[in-house]
Design a protein around this motif. Structure first.
Motif, mmCIF file in Angstrom:
data_model
loop_
_atom_site.group_PDB
_atom_site.id
_atom_site.type_symbol
_atom_site.label_atom_id
_atom_site.label_comp_id
_atom_site.label_asym_id
_atom_site.label_seq_id
_atom_site.Cartn_x
_atom_site.Cartn_y
_atom_site.Cartn_z
ATOM 1 N N ALA A 59 0.820 -1.212 0.000
ATOM 2 C CA ALA A 59 0.000 0.000 0.000
ATOM 3 C C ALA A 59 0.860 1.270 0.000
ATOM 4 O O ALA A 59 0.459 2.288 -0.569
ATOM 5 C CB ALA A 59 -0.929 0.000 1.205
ATOM 6 N N GLU A 60 2.020 1.219 0.659
ATOM 7 C CA GLU A 60 2.867 2.405 0.721
ATOM 8 C C GLU A 60 3.693 2.622 -0.538
ATOM 9 O O GLU A 60 4.441 3.588 -0.653
ATOM 10 C CB GLU A 60 3.797 2.341 1.941
ATOM 11 C CG GLU A 60 4.848 1.244 1.879
ATOM 12 C CD GLU A 60 4.399 -0.088 2.458
ATOM 13 O OE1 GLU A 60 5.276 -0.917 2.749
ATOM 14 O OE2 GLU A 60 3.175 -0.288 2.614
ATOM 15 N N GLY A 61 3.563 1.718 -1.514
ATOM 16 C CA GLY A 61 4.304 1.850 -2.753
ATOM 17 C C GLY A 61 5.773 1.525 -2.572
ATOM 18 O O GLY A 61 6.194 0.968 -1.550
ATOM 19 N N GLU A 62 6.578 1.889 -3.577
ATOM 20 C CA GLU A 62 8.010 1.592 -3.531
ATOM 21 C C GLU A 62 8.761 2.664 -4.312
ATOM 22 O O GLU A 62 8.300 3.118 -5.361
ATOM 23 C CB GLU A 62 8.273 0.211 -4.146
ATOM 24 C CG GLU A 62 9.711 -0.264 -4.023
ATOM 25 C CD GLU A 62 9.918 -1.668 -4.574
ATOM 26 O OE1 GLU A 62 11.036 -2.189 -4.443
ATOM 27 O OE2 GLU A 62 8.960 -2.225 -5.150
ATOM 28 N N ASN A 63 9.909 3.057 -3.800
ATOM 29 C CA ASN A 63 10.747 4.008 -4.505
ATOM 30 C C ASN A 63 11.079 3.488 -5.896
ATOM 31 O O ASN A 63 11.399 2.314 -6.065
ATOM 32 C CB ASN A 63 12.035 4.250 -3.705
ATOM 33 C CG ASN A 63 13.051 5.072 -4.467
ATOM 34 O OD1 ASN A 63 13.871 4.523 -5.200
ATOM 35 N ND2 ASN A 63 12.988 6.377 -4.319
ATOM 36 N N ILE A 64 11.016 4.365 -6.896
ATOM 37 C CA ILE A 64 11.153 3.911 -8.287
ATOM 38 C C ILE A 64 12.534 3.324 -8.579
ATOM 39 O O ILE A 64 12.646 2.330 -9.298
ATOM 40 C CB ILE A 64 10.822 5.064 -9.268
ATOM 41 C CG1 ILE A 64 10.740 4.517 -10.694
ATOM 42 C CG2 ILE A 64 11.812 6.201 -9.162
ATOM 43 C CD1 ILE A 64 10.186 5.498 -11.697
ATOM 44 N N ASP A 101 14.484 10.551 -8.818
ATOM 45 C CA ASP A 101 14.969 9.447 -7.984
ATOM 46 C C ASP A 101 14.071 9.211 -6.776
ATOM 47 O O ASP A 101 14.111 8.128 -6.174
ATOM 48 C CB ASP A 101 16.389 9.745 -7.472
ATOM 49 C CG ASP A 101 17.441 9.584 -8.563
ATOM 50 O OD1 ASP A 101 17.124 9.012 -9.624
ATOM 51 O OD2 ASP A 101 18.582 10.033 -8.348
ATOM 52 N N ASP A 102 13.275 10.207 -6.406
ATOM 53 C CA ASP A 102 12.415 10.092 -5.224
ATOM 54 C C ASP A 102 10.981 9.677 -5.559
ATOM 55 O O ASP A 102 10.152 9.539 -4.652
ATOM 56 C CB ASP A 102 12.385 11.428 -4.467
ATOM 57 C CG ASP A 102 13.745 11.804 -3.909
ATOM 58 O OD1 ASP A 102 14.466 10.888 -3.452
ATOM 59 O OD2 ASP A 102 14.106 13.000 -3.963
ATOM 60 N N SER A 103 10.684 9.515 -6.840
ATOM 61 C CA SER A 103 9.329 9.121 -7.230
ATOM 62 C C SER A 103 9.031 7.701 -6.761
ATOM 63 O O SER A 103 9.941 6.916 -6.475
ATOM 64 C CB SER A 103 9.175 9.208 -8.751
ATOM 65 O OG SER A 103 9.320 10.532 -9.195
ATOM 66 N N ARG A 104 7.729 7.391 -6.699
ATOM 67 C CA ARG A 104 7.329 6.080 -6.209
ATOM 68 C C ARG A 104 6.405 5.389 -7.222
ATOM 69 O O ARG A 104 5.723 6.036 -8.012
ATOM 70 C CB ARG A 104 6.609 6.186 -4.856
ATOM 71 C CG ARG A 104 7.489 6.774 -3.762
ATOM 72 C CD ARG A 104 6.831 6.765 -2.404
ATOM 73 N NE ARG A 104 6.787 5.443 -1.781
ATOM 74 C CZ ARG A 104 7.838 4.868 -1.206
ATOM 75 N NH1 ARG A 104 9.016 5.465 -1.191
ATOM 76 N NH2 ARG A 104 7.718 3.683 -0.637
#
Length: 223
Positions: A59-64, A101-104
């Motif tokens: 649910a919290e996603g992941e750093n790209i 770099d900080d996108s998810r």
């Protein structure tokens, strides 16, 4: 008096995910091709079909960068170079992609439920919702699991925001989306974008406009 060219409308299923950058490129190429084909009497009725690149993502996603490294073995440098190349391709079709770099990467199941709802309730607005979701993710770096982000995209597409919220809260269309995902997998779709024309012609990947134009012209001559 010039006689109007009769229009042949092709049925297109655009199988894609809203966190797929090549789907942005592919949709832009397809739309550019269709604009070029108007004078030849070729048009399309496009329906967006669901495909989840990462159905098990948390649910919290992941750093790209971490995600691309884990999934494809790419280094941070390779990931950045790939993003730059995709950003350029997206810019060629008029889309502003601002991934960093900080996108998810996010779970997109709820976004697909909203797209299904849009097709059921106002099919002429489904494409606008798809584009609003692309913008929320790739341009604005918003959280696609956040109901507020999703309902704002629905509103931007001209859909009823309150009803969109009810769809999300209720779990509506979950079964229909799962069934549609299963259907397209059963037809051999394993990567996106997959552009299926008239239910039997497949154009794969984020192709340039000319590739779409040539393929659609050929298909229109055969159907």
């Amino acid at each position: 008096m010039t006689q109007a060219v009769p229009t042949k409308t092709l049925k297109i299923d655009f199988v894609s995910d809203v966190v797929c950058p090549w789907c942005v490129v592919g949709l832009g190429g397809l739309e550019t091709a269709l604009d070029a084909l108007k004078g030849e009497g070729i048009a399309a009725d496009i329906a967006f079909q669901p495909f989840e690149l990462n159905p098990q993502i948390a649910a919290e996603g992941e750093n790209i960068v971490e995600h691309i490294g884990r999934k494809y073995g790419a280094s941070p440098e390779q990931s950045a170079a790939n993003r730059a190349m995709i950003r350029e391709r997206a810019g060629e079709v008029g889309f502003d992609m601002r991934m960093t770099d900080d996108s998810r990467i996010w779970n997109t199941f709820d976004a697909h439920r909203l797209l299904h709802w849009a097709h059921e309730m106002a099919p002429d607005k489904q494409k606008a919702l798809k584009q609003a979701l692309f913008t929320a993710h790739f341009t604005e770096n918003r959280n696609l699991t956040d109901a507020g982000v999703l309902t704002a995209a629905a509103e931007a597409a001209g859909l009823d925001r309150a009803e969109a919220g009810e769809v999300l809260a209720s779990g509506r269309y979950a079964q229909a989306v799962r069934a549609s995902e299963d259907l397209w997998r059963s037809r051999g779709i394993t990567s996106v974008p997959a552009v299926v024309v008239e239910g039997k012609y497949l154009i794969s990947g984020g192709q340039p406009a000319q590739t779409f134009e040539d393929a659609l012209r050929k298909i229109a001559s055969e159907v």
